[in-house]
Design a protein around this motif. Structure first.
Motif, short mmCIF file in Angstrom:
data_model
loop_
_atom_site.label_atom_id
_atom_site.label_comp_id
_atom_site.label_asym_id
_atom_site.label_seq_id
_atom_site.Cartn_x
_atom_site.Cartn_y
_atom_site.Cartn_z
N GLY A 322 16.22 26.63 7.63
CA GLY A 322 15.00 26.06 7.49
C GLY A 322 13.76 26.79 7.00
O GLY A 322 12.53 26.34 6.92
N LEU A 323 13.84 28.22 7.01
CA LEU A 323 12.64 28.87 6.92
C LEU A 323 12.08 28.89 5.61
O LEU A 323 10.81 28.83 5.55
CB LEU A 323 12.98 30.40 7.18
CG LEU A 323 13.35 30.55 8.63
CD1 LEU A 323 13.67 32.12 8.99
CD2 LEU A 323 12.31 30.27 9.63
N LEU A 324 12.88 28.86 4.55
CA LEU A 324 12.62 28.90 2.87
C LEU A 324 12.11 27.46 2.67
O LEU A 324 12.41 26.53 2.97
CB LEU A 324 13.54 29.42 2.17
CG LEU A 324 14.05 30.70 2.55
CD1 LEU A 324 15.01 31.32 1.53
CD2 LEU A 324 12.74 31.91 2.33
N LYS A 325 10.81 27.30 1.77
CA LYS A 325 10.41 26.23 1.34
C LYS A 325 10.42 26.18 0.03
O LYS A 325 9.96 27.19 -0.79
CB LYS A 325 9.01 26.06 2.00
CG LYS A 325 8.80 26.22 3.43
CD LYS A 325 9.36 24.98 4.23
CE LYS A 325 9.56 25.26 5.60
NZ LYS A 325 10.11 24.32 6.54
N ALA A 326 10.64 25.18 -0.70
CA ALA A 326 10.64 24.80 -2.06
C ALA A 326 9.34 25.01 -2.57
O ALA A 326 8.34 24.72 -1.92
CB ALA A 326 11.15 23.66 -2.71
N GLY A 327 8.95 26.02 -3.73
CA GLY A 327 7.66 26.13 -4.26
C GLY A 327 7.25 27.55 -3.75
O GLY A 327 6.22 28.11 -4.28
N MET A 328 7.80 28.35 -2.82
CA MET A 328 7.51 29.56 -2.40
C MET A 328 7.81 30.58 -3.58
O MET A 328 8.79 30.32 -4.12
CB MET A 328 8.51 30.14 -1.21
CG MET A 328 7.72 29.50 0.09
SD MET A 328 8.67 30.17 1.40
CE MET A 328 8.06 29.65 2.95
N PHE A 329 6.80 31.60 -3.60
CA PHE A 329 7.23 32.71 -4.53
C PHE A 329 7.91 33.96 -3.88
O PHE A 329 7.70 33.95 -2.57
CB PHE A 329 5.79 33.16 -5.05
CG PHE A 329 5.11 32.56 -6.00
CD1 PHE A 329 5.52 32.43 -7.29
CD2 PHE A 329 4.01 31.93 -5.62
CE1 PHE A 329 4.87 31.85 -8.21
CE2 PHE A 329 3.30 30.93 -6.38
CZ PHE A 329 3.80 31.01 -7.84
N ALA A 330 8.79 34.42 -4.33
CA ALA A 330 9.73 35.43 -3.76
C ALA A 330 9.74 36.80 -4.67
O ALA A 330 9.61 36.60 -5.98
CB ALA A 330 10.96 34.86 -3.56
N ALA A 331 10.33 37.95 -4.19
CA ALA A 331 10.46 39.06 -4.73
C ALA A 331 12.14 39.20 -4.41
O ALA A 331 12.52 39.06 -3.51
CB ALA A 331 9.74 40.06 -3.97
N VAL A 332 12.73 39.72 -5.40
CA VAL A 332 14.08 39.80 -5.31
C VAL A 332 14.72 41.35 -6.08
O VAL A 332 13.98 41.84 -6.76
CB VAL A 332 15.12 38.73 -6.31
CG1 VAL A 332 14.75 37.43 -5.78
CG2 VAL A 332 14.71 38.79 -7.83
N LEU A 333 15.77 41.62 -5.40
CA LEU A 333 16.28 42.93 -5.98
C LEU A 333 17.48 42.52 -6.29
O LEU A 333 18.67 42.05 -5.22
CB LEU A 333 16.17 43.79 -4.63
CG LEU A 333 15.18 44.82 -4.32
CD1 LEU A 333 15.20 45.66 -3.12
CD2 LEU A 333 14.82 45.62 -5.66
N ILE A 334 18.17 42.81 -7.36
CA ILE A 334 19.64 42.68 -7.94
C ILE A 334 20.24 43.65 -7.91
O ILE A 334 19.87 44.73 -8.39
CB ILE A 334 19.45 41.97 -9.42
CG1 ILE A 334 18.45 40.75 -9.54
CG2 ILE A 334 20.51 41.52 -9.86
CD1 ILE A 334 18.06 40.00 -10.68
N GLU A 335 21.53 43.79 -7.22
CA GLU A 335 22.29 44.74 -7.15
C GLU A 335 22.72 45.49 -8.62
O GLU A 335 23.11 44.38 -9.39
CB GLU A 335 23.84 44.22 -6.67
CG GLU A 335 24.66 45.22 -6.46
CD GLU A 335 25.97 44.46 -5.70
OE1 GLU A 335 26.90 44.15 -6.51
OE2 GLU A 335 26.15 44.10 -4.53
N ALA A 336 22.62 46.57 -8.83
CA ALA A 336 22.85 47.23 -10.12
C ALA A 336 24.31 47.20 -10.54
O ALA A 336 25.05 47.69 -9.74
CB ALA A 336 22.12 48.53 -10.13
N THR A 337 24.64 46.80 -11.75
CA THR A 337 25.83 46.54 -12.12
C THR A 337 26.18 47.53 -13.34
O THR A 337 27.14 47.58 -14.01
CB THR A 337 26.24 45.17 -12.50
OG1 THR A 337 25.19 44.46 -13.40
CG2 THR A 337 26.38 44.47 -11.10
N GLY A 338 25.02 48.01 -14.13
CA GLY A 338 25.37 48.71 -15.22
C GLY A 338 24.02 49.24 -15.74
O GLY A 338 22.91 48.45 -15.89
N GLY A 339 23.87 50.33 -16.11
CA GLY A 339 22.41 51.09 -16.46
C GLY A 339 21.73 51.39 -15.58
O GLY A 339 21.72 50.96 -14.34
N GLY A 340 20.41 51.69 -15.62
CA GLY A 340 19.46 52.08 -14.80
C GLY A 340 19.59 52.91 -13.52
O GLY A 340 19.28 53.05 -12.61
#
Length: 422
Positions: A322-340
């Motif tokens: 219950g910590l997260l609320k709809a409308g919050m801004f977030a930063a994400v790190l997406i697991e690298a799968t190709g390139g980069g």
């Protein structure tokens, strides 16, 4: 003559006694002063000796290297400490992006009435937790009144035709009336029952279970139209008031199951090729900077926004806390799968110690010595951590057992403080 001689003797005797007393007094004072001086000298000598010892102690500590742990190779082996030399490596760098947390639309519902009616009872309020199928409000309507009247009429007709059939069957058995009268009575009963079933269907379409209503005797009134929720969750919006006339175009309640949420990510066009369904994602929000929420990409849009040149990707994330609320801004790190891929320095996460806002590792400077060194940590690369400064190629880093080295360092500091206190 004799008297004068005696007086002279007495004067000499008194003078002798006085001189003797003065001599004794002077001697005693001299001894006391000497004792005082001797005692003062002893105290001064002790103070000087103490200062010398303290100075020697300071010199000994100043000679030691701060943040250094000494451990024999045997002790290192038994403690599970492993050392590895730093080298530049090719690493798949995770993709960073911004996102917004939204309600899981697969588990939410906007609830409107089936017909135009008047709100006569409101049960739920904003913030209430409700179950699927639960009534949130009750409505009355002209259509409901008409359906109820038709239902009562159909019920009466069924009862009448049923009695008529029983009478005709009895007369037929007594050969008083022909069989055609019996068949006609059966047809009339069937039609009456069909009309009754039709009114029950109209009730069903209104959301009313008339059979259940009749089982409770209905308190002499006709049933009301319940406004029910198809999903369980929390009432996050309520727009209806007591006595208000509403229609099917108005949303009365919004109910959402907030145990899971959507994290909607904006991916720039240049990074689209790096996205894969099922890729792991780490989500962080400003409200809880020390926490990381994990999920996987469950949807990738097929359309690029013409204005922002971004594509939408979505992560379904667990929110049972219950910590997260709809409308919050977030930063994400997406697991690298190709390139980069990049050439960089990275160490296992367990090699890095956090102390407040600073990060440290232990560098082996000799076979039996380790020095604590501050580093600047960068991006998380799976189970490894990028190091942007503080390390160079060839440095020997304790990749396992860093916590043991920290404990040994703290233990040494405590012993040193204890010895200094003595």
């Amino acid at each position: 003559m004799i008297i004068r001689k005696d007086r002279a003797k007495y004067r000499l005797l008194a003078l002798f006694i006085i001189v003797l007393g003065i001599t004794v007094l002077i001697t005693g004072c001299g001894k006391k002063e000497a004792a005082k001086e001797e005692k003062h000298s002893a105290i001064e000598e002790k103070k000087e000796a103490g200062h010398e010892r303290e100075h020697e102690g300071h010199e000994g500590r100043e000679g030691e290297e701060p943040g250094v742990v000494t451990l024999t190779p045997e002790k290192q082996k038994s403690s599970g400490i492993e050392v590895r030399q730093i080298a530049l490596e090719d690493a798949a760098v995770p993709l960073s992006a911004t996102a917004v947390i939204e309600t899981n639309m697969d588990r939410s519902a906007k609830i409107s009435p089936r017909v135009t009616g008047k709100a006569v009872r409101i049960i739920a309020s904003q913030g209430d937790r409700v179950k699927a199928g639960q009534a949130l409000a009750y409505l009355d309507s002209v259509e409901l009144d008409q359906t109820w009247a038709d239902y009562l009429k159909a019920q009466g007709k069924v009862e009448l035709t049923r009695k008529n059939l029983q009478r005709e069957e009895s007369l037929f058995e007594k050969k008083v009336c022909p069989e055609k009268d019996v068949l006609k009575a059966r047809q009339e009963l069937g039609e009456a029952e069909a009309d009754l079933n039709l009114t029950k269907e109209r009730f069903r379409l209104l959301g009313v279970n008339v059979s259940q209503f009749e089982a409770t005797k209905g308190n002499g009134n006709h049933p009301l139209i319940p406004v029910t929720t198809p999903v369980g969750g929390v009432v996050i919006e309520k727009t209806i008031t007591q006595g208000e006339m509403v229609n099917s175009e108005k949303t009365l309640f919004t109910v959402a199951d907030l145990s899971t949420l959507w994290v909607v990510i904006d991916i720039y066009e240049k990074d689209i090729s790096r996205l894969r369904l099922g890729s792991g994602v780490k989500v962080s929000v400003t409200a809880f900077p020390e926490k990381t929420f994990k999920g996987k990409i469950s949807y990738i849009s097929d359309v690029v926004d013409e204005k922002t040149r971004t594509e939408k990707a979505r992560v379904t994330i667990d929110n049972s806390s219950g910590l997260l609320k709809a409308g919050m801004f977030a930063a994400v790190l997406i697991e690298a799968t190709g390139g980069g891929t990049e050439r960089l320095i990275a160490v296992p996460e367990e090699a890095v110690l956090i102390d407040g806002t600073k990060s440290y590792v232990f560098i082996q400077t000799a076979p039996d010595k380790f020095r604590m060194r501050e580093i600047a940590a960068g991006r998380t690369l799976g189970s490894r951590l990028e190091v942007t400064s503080g390390l160079k190629e060839g440095d020997a880093v304790a990749v396992k057992g860093a916590f043991i080295l920290k404990s040994e360092l703290k233990k040494g500091e405590l012993v040193d403080e204890h010895g200094h206190g003595k």
